[in-house]
Design an enzyme around this catalytic site. Sequence first.
Site, PDB file in Angstrom:
ATOM      1  N   LYS A 180       0.864  -1.178   0.000  1.00 37.11           N
ATOM      2  CA  LYS A 180       0.000   0.000   0.000  1.00 37.11           C
ATOM      3  C   LYS A 180       0.909   1.239   0.000  1.00 37.11           C
ATOM      4  O   LYS A 180       1.500   1.610   1.019  1.00 37.11           O
ATOM      5  CB  LYS A 180      -0.895  -0.008   1.255  1.00 37.11           C
ATOM      6  CG  LYS A 180      -1.886   1.146   1.290  1.00 37.11           C
ATOM      7  CD  LYS A 180      -1.377   2.238   2.225  1.00 37.11           C
ATOM      8  CE  LYS A 180      -2.220   3.466   2.259  1.00 37.11           C
ATOM      9  NZ  LYS A 180      -1.998   4.380   1.117  1.00 37.11           N
ATOM     10  N   GLY A 233       6.983   5.909   7.896  1.00 38.44           N
ATOM     11  CA  GLY A 233       6.128   7.091   7.842  1.00 38.44           C
ATOM     12  C   GLY A 233       6.208   7.866   9.133  1.00 38.44           C
ATOM     13  O   GLY A 233       7.249   7.871   9.798  1.00 38.44           O
ATOM     14  N   GLY A 238       2.902   5.392  12.798  1.00 36.85           N
ATOM     15  CA  GLY A 238       3.759   4.228  13.069  1.00 36.85           C
ATOM     16  C   GLY A 238       3.393   3.552  14.381  1.00 36.85           C
ATOM     17  O   GLY A 238       3.274   2.332  14.456  1.00 36.85           O
ATOM     18  N   GLU A 255       9.720   2.264  10.783  1.00 35.10           N
ATOM     19  CA  GLU A 255      10.742   3.311  10.637  1.00 35.10           C
ATOM     20  C   GLU A 255      10.005   4.633  10.630  1.00 35.10           C
ATOM     21  O   GLU A 255       9.146   4.863   9.774  1.00 35.10           O
ATOM     22  CB  GLU A 255      11.538   3.128   9.342  1.00 35.10           C
ATOM     23  CG  GLU A 255      12.547   2.012   9.409  1.00 35.10           C
ATOM     24  CD  GLU A 255      13.525   2.116  10.558  1.00 35.10           C
ATOM     25  OE1 GLU A 255      13.818   3.246  11.021  1.00 35.10           O
ATOM     26  OE2 GLU A 255      13.985   1.064  11.029  1.00 35.10           O
ATOM     27  N   CYS A 289      13.662  11.358   6.383  1.00 33.76           N
ATOM     28  CA  CYS A 289      13.701  11.102   7.825  1.00 33.76           C
ATOM     29  C   CYS A 289      15.116  11.270   8.348  1.00 33.76           C
ATOM     30  O   CYS A 289      15.320  11.437   9.542  1.00 33.76           O
ATOM     31  CB  CYS A 289      13.148   9.725   8.143  1.00 33.76           C
ATOM     32  SG  CYS A 289      14.001   8.424   7.298  1.00 33.76           S
ATOM     33  N   GLU A 390       9.677  16.788  14.291  1.00 34.11           N
ATOM     34  CA  GLU A 390      10.122  16.589  12.908  1.00 34.11           C
ATOM     35  C   GLU A 390       9.322  17.532  12.011  1.00 34.11           C
ATOM     36  O   GLU A 390       8.095  17.467  11.973  1.00 34.11           O
ATOM     37  CB  GLU A 390       9.871  15.140  12.497  1.00 34.11           C
ATOM     38  CG  GLU A 390      10.363  14.845  11.098  1.00 34.11           C
ATOM     39  CD  GLU A 390      10.234  13.371  10.718  1.00 34.11           C
ATOM     40  OE1 GLU A 390       9.135  12.814  10.863  1.00 34.11           O
ATOM     41  OE2 GLU A 390      11.233  12.799  10.244  1.00 34.11           O
TER      42      GLU A 390
HETATM   43  N1  LIG Z   1      10.135   8.685   8.455  1.00 35.65           N
HETATM   44  C1  LIG Z   1       9.793   8.986   7.231  1.00 35.65           C
HETATM   45  O1  LIG Z   1      10.449   8.574   6.300  1.00 35.65           O
HETATM   46  C2  LIG Z   1       8.585   9.790   6.987  1.00 35.65           C
HETATM   47  C3  LIG Z   1       8.082  10.642   7.932  1.00 35.65           C
HETATM   48  N2  LIG Z   1       6.994  11.372   7.653  1.00 35.65           N
HETATM   49  C4  LIG Z   1       6.502  12.315   8.679  1.00 35.65           C
HETATM   50  O2  LIG Z   1       5.115  12.189   8.746  1.00 35.65           O
HETATM   51  C5  LIG Z   1       4.478  13.431   8.543  1.00 35.65           C
HETATM   52  C6  LIG Z   1       3.159  13.215   7.860  1.00 35.65           C
HETATM   53  O3  LIG Z   1       3.331  12.531   6.637  1.00 35.65           O
HETATM   54  P1  LIG Z   1       2.238  11.504   6.160  1.00 35.65           P
HETATM   55  O4  LIG Z   1       2.322  11.244   4.746  1.00 35.65           O
HETATM   56  O5  LIG Z   1       0.914  11.992   6.643  1.00 35.65           O
HETATM   57  O6  LIG Z   1       2.707  10.190   6.945  1.00 35.65           O
HETATM   58  P2  LIG Z   1       1.823   8.972   7.351  1.00 35.65           P
HETATM   59  O7  LIG Z   1       2.493   8.288   8.466  1.00 35.65           O
HETATM   60  O8  LIG Z   1       0.417   9.382   7.511  1.00 35.65           O
HETATM   61  O9  LIG Z   1       1.865   8.055   6.032  1.00 35.65           O
HETATM   62  C7  LIG Z   1       2.737   6.980   5.818  1.00 35.65           C
HETATM   63  C8  LIG Z   1       1.978   5.805   5.212  1.00 35.65           C
HETATM   64  O10 LIG Z   1       1.048   5.306   6.179  1.00 35.65           O
HETATM   65  C9  LIG Z   1      -0.265   5.273   5.609  1.00 35.65           C
HETATM   66  N3  LIG Z   1      -1.251   5.427   6.675  1.00 35.65           N
HETATM   67  C10 LIG Z   1      -1.921   6.543   7.054  1.00 35.65           C
HETATM   68  N4  LIG Z   1      -2.759   6.251   8.070  1.00 35.65           N
HETATM   69  C11 LIG Z   1      -2.627   4.936   8.345  1.00 35.65           C
HETATM   70  C12 LIG Z   1      -3.209   4.046   9.295  1.00 35.65           C
HETATM   71  N5  LIG Z   1      -4.114   4.443  10.167  1.00 35.65           N
HETATM   72  N6  LIG Z   1      -2.805   2.764   9.300  1.00 35.65           N
HETATM   73  C13 LIG Z   1      -1.876   2.333   8.439  1.00 35.65           C
HETATM   74  N7  LIG Z   1      -1.298   3.114   7.496  1.00 35.65           N
HETATM   75  C14 LIG Z   1      -1.655   4.402   7.459  1.00 35.65           C
HETATM   76  C15 LIG Z   1      -0.227   6.397   4.599  1.00 35.65           C
HETATM   77  O11 LIG Z   1      -1.260   6.295   3.657  1.00 35.65           O
HETATM   78  P3  LIG Z   1      -1.813   7.608   2.895  1.00 35.65           P
HETATM   79  O12 LIG Z   1      -0.685   8.266   2.247  1.00 35.65           O
HETATM   80  O13 LIG Z   1      -2.745   7.050   1.897  1.00 35.65           O
HETATM   81  O14 LIG Z   1      -2.440   8.432   3.957  1.00 35.65           O
HETATM   82  C16 LIG Z   1       1.143   6.176   3.989  1.00 35.65           C
HETATM   83  O15 LIG Z   1       1.107   5.098   3.085  1.00 35.65           O
HETATM   84  C17 LIG Z   1       5.479  14.232   7.765  1.00 35.65           C
HETATM   85  O16 LIG Z   1       5.292  15.577   7.941  1.00 35.65           O
HETATM   86  C18 LIG Z   1       6.766  13.739   8.357  1.00 35.65           C
HETATM   87  O17 LIG Z   1       7.044  14.439   9.540  1.00 35.65           O
HETATM   88  C19 LIG Z   1       6.349  11.255   6.450  1.00 35.65           C
HETATM   89  C20 LIG Z   1       6.795  10.442   5.482  1.00 35.65           C
HETATM   90  C21 LIG Z   1       7.984   9.659   5.675  1.00 35.65           C
HETATM   91  O1  LIG Z   2      18.720   9.315   3.723  1.00 38.61           O
HETATM   92  C1  LIG Z   2      18.306   8.450   2.969  1.00 38.61           C
HETATM   93  O2  LIG Z   2      18.887   8.158   1.934  1.00 38.61           O
HETATM   94  C2  LIG Z   2      17.062   7.658   3.312  1.00 38.61           C
HETATM   95  C3  LIG Z   2      16.065   8.481   4.023  1.00 38.61           C
HETATM   96  C4  LIG Z   2      14.855   7.738   4.370  1.00 38.61           C
HETATM   97  O3  LIG Z   2      14.857   6.553   4.450  1.00 38.61           O
HETATM   98  C5  LIG Z   2      13.607   8.435   4.599  1.00 38.61           C
HETATM   99  O4  LIG Z   2      13.572   9.647   4.550  1.00 38.61           O
HETATM  100  O5  LIG Z   2      12.602   7.751   4.833  1.00 38.61           O
END
Ligand SMILES: NC(=O)C1=CN([C@@H]2O[C@H](COP(=O)(O)OP(=O)(O)OC[C@H]3O[C@@H](n4cnc5c(N)ncnc54)[C@H](OP(=O)(O)O)[C@@H]3O)[C@@H](O)[C@H]2O)C=CC1
Ligand SMILES: O=C(O)CCC(=O)C(=O)O
Length: 488
Positions: A180, A233, A238, A255, A289, A390
């Site tokens: 997904k 995410g 998470g 993660e 991240c 973050e």
């Molecule tokens: N560590 C990292 O790499 C990341 C961190 N982030 C952080 O998260 C913040 C918000 O970003 P966002 O895109 O909203 O991140 P989310 O955690 O909402 O999204 C990550 C994934 O989880 C899915 N998801 C959303 N809700 C649920 C749920 N209840 N159960 C299971 N899966 C779910 C999302 O689907 P869908 O997109 O369809 O909502 C997406 O595929 C950013 O501002 C940033 O701070 C974001 C992205 C990556």
């Molecule tokens: O720094 C990178 O190359 C990976 C970063 C990452 O995994 C993320 O932002 O989710």
Amino acid sequence: MSVHTQAQTYQNYIGGEWRPSASNQVEASINPANRHEVVGYVQKSSAEDLNQAVEAARSAQTAWRKLSGPARGEYLYRLADVLERHLDDIAATMTREMGKTLPEAKGETARGVAILRYYAGEGMRKIGDVIPSTDSEGLMFTSRVPLGVVGVITPWNFPVAIPIWKIAPAIVYGNTVVFKPAQETAVTAAKLMECVDEAGLPPGVVNMVTGAGSVIGQGIVDHPGIAAVTFTGSDQVGKQVGLGALARGAKYQLEMGGKNPVIVAADADLDLAVEATVSGGLRSTGQKCTATSRVIVQSAVYDVFKQKLLERVAALKVGDGLAPDTWMGPCASERQMQTVLGYIQKGLEEGAVLLCGGKRVTAPGLEHGFYVEPTVFENVTPDMTIAREEIFGPVLALIKVDTLQEALQVANDSRFGLSASIFTRDIGNMLAFIRDMDAGMVRINAESAGVELQAPFGGMKQSSSHSREQGQAAIEFFTAIKTVFVKG
Ligand SMILES: NC(=O)C1=CN([C@@H]2O[C@H](COP(=O)(O)OP(=O)(O)OC[C@H]3O[C@@H](n4cnc5c(N)ncnc54)[C@H](OP(=O)(O)O)[C@@H]3O)[C@@H](O)[C@H]2O)C=CC1
Ligand SMILES: O=C(O)CCC(=O)C(=O)O
């Protein structure tokens, strides 16, 4: 006015077939560089679609796990070759769908190819150990077995690399997958599935269902047919994923966020430190991240470092990621842009001093995109929101400290512990940092972002569920150990 005359509709990929969602509803995926441009339409799926995908993955699993590791690896080599052939198209789609610059998108897609080849090779490597038994006539050994169907939930910031670094090890070790992707980058994900299809992976080994996180993501977490869930995410989602998986006894791996510091010591090569701070903090518009966000500088070099940093930031060209002279693209979505602007406002309210940037970019040609100026604050104290949460945007927070000990204390004053850098020439400083910095990745004279696929990746504290992805570490999550004792 929307530009969507050429926009294609992408379907779910289930059991080797392209299928519309049961609801027949689609959603537009738009270009963050120009909100009026529709990149494609993607399915808004329901629980019924997810059930079909889980069924397809379950049906495929027995035959897939019975293949030898090297035979599964061969499929990954094929997939790598197909992805490499489509690299330019996939990278351009990624740029149009989430905004990172085209060179970054190409680099990420090439990294996806390399990850596939790495895990293809893993199909040839050992999956167990012989352990001496106390019974001299017995043979005792371990064997690693697949978990079953793995749910893969991914974010939008690395729409090719993150899905691949989860899907590749999952399948090479004999699992099948229900994927997904983030809805924001579902077109890029669909193009990845086109590669899976073209590479001829057996139907059902990799399935993709697009739709809302609250429906499909949560559905994966709760689905009794899914043995394990791997998630990247936000911190908030998470933890919800972890709790849901734990409640029904599924294996999970998370993660999540980072609040990654860079320490600039008094003896640092300041030009190198500036370059790495800008690259680590602002490339991909700060949406990693592993992005640098707290810049902790010793007072002896603070003013010189600040001056050099501001000169470098002022020279960055913001624009459409497809334009060849663009250094930094837009935020990936309007929501992300509003989040970033909200944090900037909070920084001002809490007394941080804005040195540059801070506003949405609305210059002619960019007014329909989600652009934020590269932003630098100073006089940031460790208790401010912009030093704690973050931001996931192009925002750097300068924190002045007197000693290296204080720098380390500030760097560790976070609930996150993903990546951390130090710039210094002193071996004592380096060793203290390696020893005392609480982060899954500690980097000396190198930026905080940019992980290597053959090494373990993951964080300490609340950045992860304490497991590691990538490299050989991936086997820990995607397999279970069986301890076997045999006596003739
Ligand atoms: N560590 C990292 O790499 C990341 C961190 N982030 C952080 O998260 C913040 C918000 O970003 P966002 O895109 O909203 O991140 P989310 O955690 O909402 O999204 C990550 C994934 O989880 C899915 N998801 C959303 N809700 C649920 C749920 N209840 N159960 C299971 N899966 C779910 C999302 O689907 P869908 O997109 O369809 O909502 C997406 O595929 C950013 O501002 C940033 O701070 C974001 C992205 C990556
Ligand atoms: O720094 C990178 O190359 C990976 C970063 C990452 O995994 C993320 O932002 O989710």
